[in-house]
Structure formats: structure tokens, C-alpha cells
Design a protein around this motif. Structure first.
Motif, mmCIF file in Angstrom:
data_model
loop_
_atom_site.group_PDB
_atom_site.id
_atom_site.type_symbol
_atom_site.label_atom_id
_atom_site.label_comp_id
_atom_site.label_asym_id
_atom_site.label_seq_id
_atom_site.Cartn_x
_atom_site.Cartn_y
_atom_site.Cartn_z
ATOM 1 N N THR A 149 0.823 -1.201 0.000
ATOM 2 C CA THR A 149 0.000 0.000 0.000
ATOM 3 C C THR A 149 0.857 1.251 0.000
ATOM 4 N N ALA A 150 1.884 1.284 0.842
ATOM 5 C CA ALA A 150 2.741 2.464 0.933
ATOM 6 C C ALA A 150 3.409 2.750 -0.406
ATOM 7 N N GLU A 151 3.951 1.735 -1.058
ATOM 8 C CA GLU A 151 4.644 1.938 -2.315
ATOM 9 C C GLU A 151 3.687 2.424 -3.393
ATOM 10 N N SER A 152 2.487 1.874 -3.448
ATOM 11 C CA SER A 152 1.532 2.274 -4.473
ATOM 12 C C SER A 152 1.062 3.701 -4.257
ATOM 13 N N VAL A 153 0.885 4.092 -2.981
ATOM 14 C CA VAL A 153 0.475 5.466 -2.696
ATOM 15 C C VAL A 153 1.524 6.440 -3.190
ATOM 16 N N ILE A 154 2.802 6.129 -2.948
ATOM 17 C CA ILE A 154 3.878 7.011 -3.385
ATOM 18 C C ILE A 154 3.872 7.155 -4.895
ATOM 19 N N GLN A 155 3.741 6.048 -5.607
ATOM 20 C CA GLN A 155 3.739 6.095 -7.055
ATOM 21 C C GLN A 155 2.577 6.924 -7.578
ATOM 22 N N GLU A 156 1.402 6.759 -6.980
ATOM 23 C CA GLU A 156 0.231 7.473 -7.452
ATOM 24 C C GLU A 156 0.315 8.969 -7.170
ATOM 25 N N LEU A 157 0.951 9.331 -6.068
ATOM 26 C CA LEU A 157 1.034 10.747 -5.723
ATOM 27 C C LEU A 157 1.897 11.535 -6.691
ATOM 28 N N TYR A 158 2.773 10.856 -7.409
ATOM 29 C CA TYR A 158 3.616 11.561 -8.358
ATOM 30 C C TYR A 158 2.883 11.850 -9.671
ATOM 31 N N SER A 159 1.665 11.380 -9.819
ATOM 32 C CA SER A 159 0.877 11.658 -11.007
ATOM 33 C C SER A 159 0.224 13.027 -10.863
ATOM 34 N N GLU A 160 0.484 13.930 -11.803
ATOM 35 C CA GLU A 160 -0.065 15.284 -11.724
ATOM 36 C C GLU A 160 -1.577 15.296 -11.884
ATOM 37 N N GLU A 161 -2.144 14.227 -12.412
ATOM 38 C CA GLU A 161 -3.579 14.180 -12.623
ATOM 39 C C GLU A 161 -4.334 13.924 -11.322
ATOM 40 N N LEU A 162 -3.631 13.466 -10.299
ATOM 41 C CA LEU A 162 -4.294 13.129 -9.047
ATOM 42 C C LEU A 162 -4.199 14.302 -8.081
ATOM 43 N N THR A 163 -5.327 14.731 -7.541
ATOM 44 C CA THR A 163 -5.342 15.893 -6.646
ATOM 45 C C THR A 163 -5.481 15.504 -5.187
ATOM 46 N N ALA A 164 -5.884 14.281 -4.905
ATOM 47 C CA ALA A 164 -6.036 13.842 -3.516
ATOM 48 C C ALA A 164 -5.865 12.333 -3.464
ATOM 49 N N ARG A 165 -5.386 11.856 -2.326
ATOM 50 C CA ARG A 165 -5.154 10.426 -2.209
ATOM 51 C C ARG A 165 -5.498 9.957 -0.800
ATOM 52 N N THR A 166 -5.889 8.708 -0.715
ATOM 53 C CA THR A 166 -6.180 8.083 0.564
ATOM 54 C C THR A 166 -4.958 7.308 1.039
ATOM 55 N N TRP A 167 -4.610 7.528 2.291
ATOM 56 C CA TRP A 167 -3.523 6.767 2.907
ATOM 57 C C TRP A 167 -4.152 5.704 3.801
ATOM 58 N N GLU A 168 -3.793 4.458 3.585
ATOM 59 C CA GLU A 168 -4.430 3.357 4.298
ATOM 60 C C GLU A 168 -3.844 3.115 5.686
ATOM 61 N N GLY A 169 -2.742 3.770 6.005
ATOM 62 C CA GLY A 169 -2.149 3.608 7.326
ATOM 63 C C GLY A 169 -1.507 2.242 7.514
ATOM 64 N N ILE A 170 -1.516 1.766 8.756
ATOM 65 C CA ILE A 170 -0.942 0.463 9.093
ATOM 66 C C ILE A 170 -2.073 -0.411 9.633
ATOM 67 N N PRO A 171 -2.853 -1.013 8.750
ATOM 68 C CA PRO A 171 -3.960 -1.848 9.232
ATOM 69 C C PRO A 171 -3.445 -3.139 9.854
ATOM 70 N N ILE A 172 -3.991 -3.509 10.996
ATOM 71 C CA ILE A 172 -3.613 -4.765 11.642
ATOM 72 C C ILE A 172 -4.874 -5.511 12.046
ATOM 73 N N LYS A 173 -4.770 -6.810 12.059
ATOM 74 C CA LYS A 173 -5.926 -7.651 12.354
ATOM 75 C C LYS A 173 -5.945 -8.073 13.828
ATOM 76 N N HIS A 174 -7.112 -8.376 14.306
ATOM 77 C CA HIS A 174 -7.330 -8.996 15.622
ATOM 78 C C HIS A 174 -6.992 -8.081 16.797
ATOM 79 N N MET A 175 -6.825 -6.769 16.578
ATOM 80 C CA MET A 175 -6.441 -5.908 17.694
ATOM 81 C C MET A 175 -7.282 -4.643 17.788
ATOM 82 N N ASP A 176 -8.434 -4.602 17.167
ATOM 83 C CA ASP A 176 -9.227 -3.379 17.129
ATOM 84 C C ASP A 176 -9.542 -2.831 18.516
ATOM 85 N N GLN A 177 -9.770 -3.714 19.491
ATOM 86 C CA GLN A 177 -10.135 -3.279 20.836
ATOM 87 C C GLN A 177 -8.995 -3.427 21.834
#
Length: 402
Positions: free
Chosen positions: A24-52
Motif C-alpha cells: 500500500t505504501a509503495e503504491s500510494v507514493i507512485q500514485e502521488l507523483y501523477s499530476e492528474e491526481l489531486t487527492a489520495r487516501t492513505w491506508e495507514g498500518i492496518p492490523i488484524k485482531h487488535m481493534d479493541q
């Protein structure tokens, strides 16, 4: 060394994303370098089984810093008692050591067990272990006392038993409210989450470092005095409120201030024309670099220590909260901004979203951010040895931080 750190400061968020092992991190970086994109979502560090789970953010930090990873089924097992080998792996990764084959599926020396590199490192630094010559003991739970001996040794002293505990309590590094070795309960074990929290405390104190433990025991007369009151344990991820003014740069000595939204024309009038553009498209002024949006308004700045600063007596650069470049320490930053931004390895960065009522909400970079243009950043770099701030960076959006 410093010049390399200054370059890193200019792309601090990129370094954060590249530090993540997720696609996810690598793809976000690649997409942000596209001048056609004005905003992007960062997915953070999702982890399983620890929400609470109370240690969720700790594990997000640990994963993003390459301190810890999960088991083959992606379960992080935060409440499982940690073994000696697992602690060594976590600790040595935290201080920045590259441990060969410290993973069960490593391609390095595939015939070698993943623990071997850890114990070679422990031997190199003269850190005490029980599993050096006994593989079975490597998989036994490590005690808090043994952790105390390893951590105190990493600070360049040689104490064992209650003296190692006394040293850590006196230095505020014991991750405990204990005021004596007896209260510390050194024979008890700790979970993976508790071990990671202890390492987090080292980062918050600027002590996430490693030195060789001396061969000869350290003089007991150098041990700190024990206080009657429990030592302060810094909250893992505390925050402090900020306002619009906290994104400005105050320059004492010439009674001036760099404010978000100021025009380039007005800044030139105060500080003179810029000397040109940096490789990051910032205008360079004698005391800071400034970035302007398409409307010519200030939307980002950074200031750092120059070698020629010694010939500018009486001039100080600081934030509205009083963090003075070249003087304030990591402790000062935490006291004014909170502990949430401490990343380790000299990086401290905070992220905020401006709400409709004009207030700012603290945003965790480890969680999903739907629009990075809505989130601004205040970042500090501190020197590894002195823990003094030598770089301050402010950006109006995470997208612009690239």
C-alpha cells in the motif's frame, strides 16, 4: 552526517511510507507523483485482531518502524509471553541494527536458525543472555530482570541484578512505577505488548540507542539515588491542542513572524528576496525555506541549523509553543506537543485535521486518512546524541509533504 539528515527532513513523510513494508505504501507514493491526481487516501498500518486491544497503536508504530512483525497467520499475539530470542529481535531492530536471518523465512543463510544472528549480536555487544549456548533456553520466557540487564547494558554501563534495575529506575527507563528493585518484581515475565511498550519508553526518552556493555562491572557509586516518589512514565501516545498560530515560525531578534497564508511579496519585503529554489521547489531565504501555493501564499516552511548560524548572535527561530531551534530537546517537544509524534531515530512528526469550528484534531498517521490534503504536519528532527532539535518542518497537507 547532518547534511544527509537535512535532506531526509525535506521528505520526511516519504521516508515514513517507504519504511513500511506494505505494498500500500509503495503504491500510494507512485500514485502521488501523477499530476492528474489531486487527492489520495492513505491506508495507514492496518492490523488484524487488535481493534479493541490497548496496545493497537503500539503495534502499528512497531510495524511501521520494522520493530515487530506477526506470525504466519498475521496474528500479532500481543498478550503472549515474550521469549528471550523474540525480545532480542525486537530490541535490536528498534535500535536500528540489521540482523541477518532474523526471520523464519529469511533467504539469508537458509540453513541457519533465525536466532543465530541475534545471539552473535548479543555476544558482540556483551549483552547477557541465557540462550547463547543453549537453544532451548532461547525459547523460554525472558524475565523483566534480564530485560533490565540488557537495556542498561545498551546504555553503556555494566550492572546486574538489582543494580541494573536501580539504574533504570533512576534514569526513568524502567517503564514502571516502582521506586525500588523489590517493587519492580524482576522475576516476572512480560508480554509482547509490554515489551514493545518498554521499547517505546526508550524512544520517548531519546534513549533508543545501543552501546557495548563494558567487560568490567560499573562502579556502584555511580548509581542514581532512588526517589521516594514513583518516576513519571510518559504516556505512549499523548497529544496537546494546537491552534492556527502553532503553524507559524517566530524569529526573535528581528521581531518577525512567518505566517501561513502570507504572500510571497510580503515575505520578500520582510526578509529580502529569496536566493533561488531548492530541489524541493522551496524558496530559500537566509533563515528558512518557504513553499508557496499557486496563489503565491505560504503553505509550508522549514528551518534548520546552518553552519553559519554561529555568526547570527541574538537571532532565534522557534515555534509558537516555544520549541527553539538548536536549543530545545525531545523532552521539550513532548511536553508541548505530546508523545504521539515520536517515531524514533530522531524523527518526531504530528498530524492534524482542521475541523469546521476552526479547531484541530490530532490524526494518527497509522490509521486510514481519506484525504491527505485535509491533514497538515508539524515535524522535528533531533540529533541522535544530544537530542536537540536541529530541523523544523511545517506543511499544510501531507500530499504537499512529498
Amino acid at each position: 552526517m547532518k547534511s544527509l539528515k537535512r535532506m531526509a527532513a525535506c521528505s520526511i513523510l516519504t521516508a515514513l511510507l517507504l519504511g513500511s513494508t506494505t505494498v500500500t505504501a509503495e503504491s500510494v507514493i507512485q500514485e502521488l507523483y501523477s499530476e492528474e491526481l489531486t487527492a489520495r487516501t492513505w491506508e495507514g498500518i492496518p492490523i488484524k485482531h487488535m481493534d479493541q486491544h490497548w496496545a493497537k497503536r503500539l503495534f502499528q508504530w512497531g510495524i511501521s518502524s520494522n520493530i515487530i512483525n506477526g506470525y504466519t497467520n498475521t496474528n500479532l499475539k500481543p498478550d503472549q509471553v515474550i521469549t528471550e530470542a523474540e525480545f532480542l529481535k525486537m530490541f535490536y531492530r528498534a535500535v536500528g541494527l540489521a540482523i541477518p536471518n532474523a526471520s523464519a523465512n529469511s533467504a539469508y543463510r537458509p540453513s541457519e536458525n533465525w536466532t543465530e544472528g541475534l545471539y552473535r549480536t548479543a555476544k558482540l555487544y556483551n549483552h547477557p543472555t541465557i540462550g547463547a549456548n543453549n537453544f532451548a533456553l532461547r525459547m523460554k520466557p525472558i524475565t523483566k530482570l534480564r530485560v533490565a540487564e540488557i537495556i542498561s547494558g545498551s546504555q553503556g554501563v555494566h550492572y546486574t541484578g538489582q543494580y541494573a534495575v536501580t539504574y533504570l529506575i533512576g534514569q526513568g527507563l524502567a517503564n514502571s512505577k516502582a521506586t525500588s528493585p523489590q517493587q519492580f518484581d524482576g522475576e516476572s515475565t512480560l508480554t509482547r505488548a509490554e515489551a514493545l511498550q518498554w521499547i517505546r519508553q526508550l524512544a520517548l526518552h531519546g534513549k533508543l540507542t545501543i552501546e557495548q556493555r563494558p567487560k568490567i562491572p560499573t562502579d556502584l557509586g555511580l548509581l542514581p539515588e532512588m526517589a521516594n516518589t514513583p518516576p513519571e512514565v510518559i504516556p505512549d501516545f499523548s497529544t496537546e491542542p494546537v491552534t492556527d498560530e502553532d503553524f507559524n515560525l517566530v524569529i526573535q531578534g528581528n521581531n518577525s513572524e512567518l505566517r501561513f497564508g502570507d504572500s510571497k511579496k510580503s515575505i520578500d519585503a520582510q526578509f529580502g528576496n529569496s536566493s533561488g529554489k531548492s530541489i524541493f521547489d522551496d524558496d530559500m531565504y537566509p533563515l528558512f525555506n518557504a513553499h508557496f501555493n499557486q496563489n503565491g501564499e505560504l503553505d509550508g516552511w522549514k528551518t534548520y541549523l546552518y553552519e553559519e548560524d554561529s555568526i547570527r548572535p541574538g537571532v532565534s527561530r522557534l515555534t509558537k509553543k516555544g520549541i527553539v531551534l538548536g536549543e530545545s530537546t525531545i523532552t521539550d517537544v513532548i511536553s508541548r506537543y505530546g508523545s504521539s509524534g515520536v517515531r524514533g531515530n530522531g524523527i518526531i512528526d504530528y498530524h492534524y485535521k482542521k475541523m469546521n469550528d476552526g479547531t484541530y484534531q490530532d490524526i494518527s498517521i497509522y490509521d486510514r486518512i481519506s484525504n491527505m490534503e485535509d491533514v497538515c504536519m508539524i515535524a522535528f528532527l533531533v540529533d541522535d546524541k544530544t537530542q536537540v532539535v536541529y530541523d523544523i518542518i511545517v506543511k499544510s497537507s501531507l500530499k504537499d509533504a512529498f
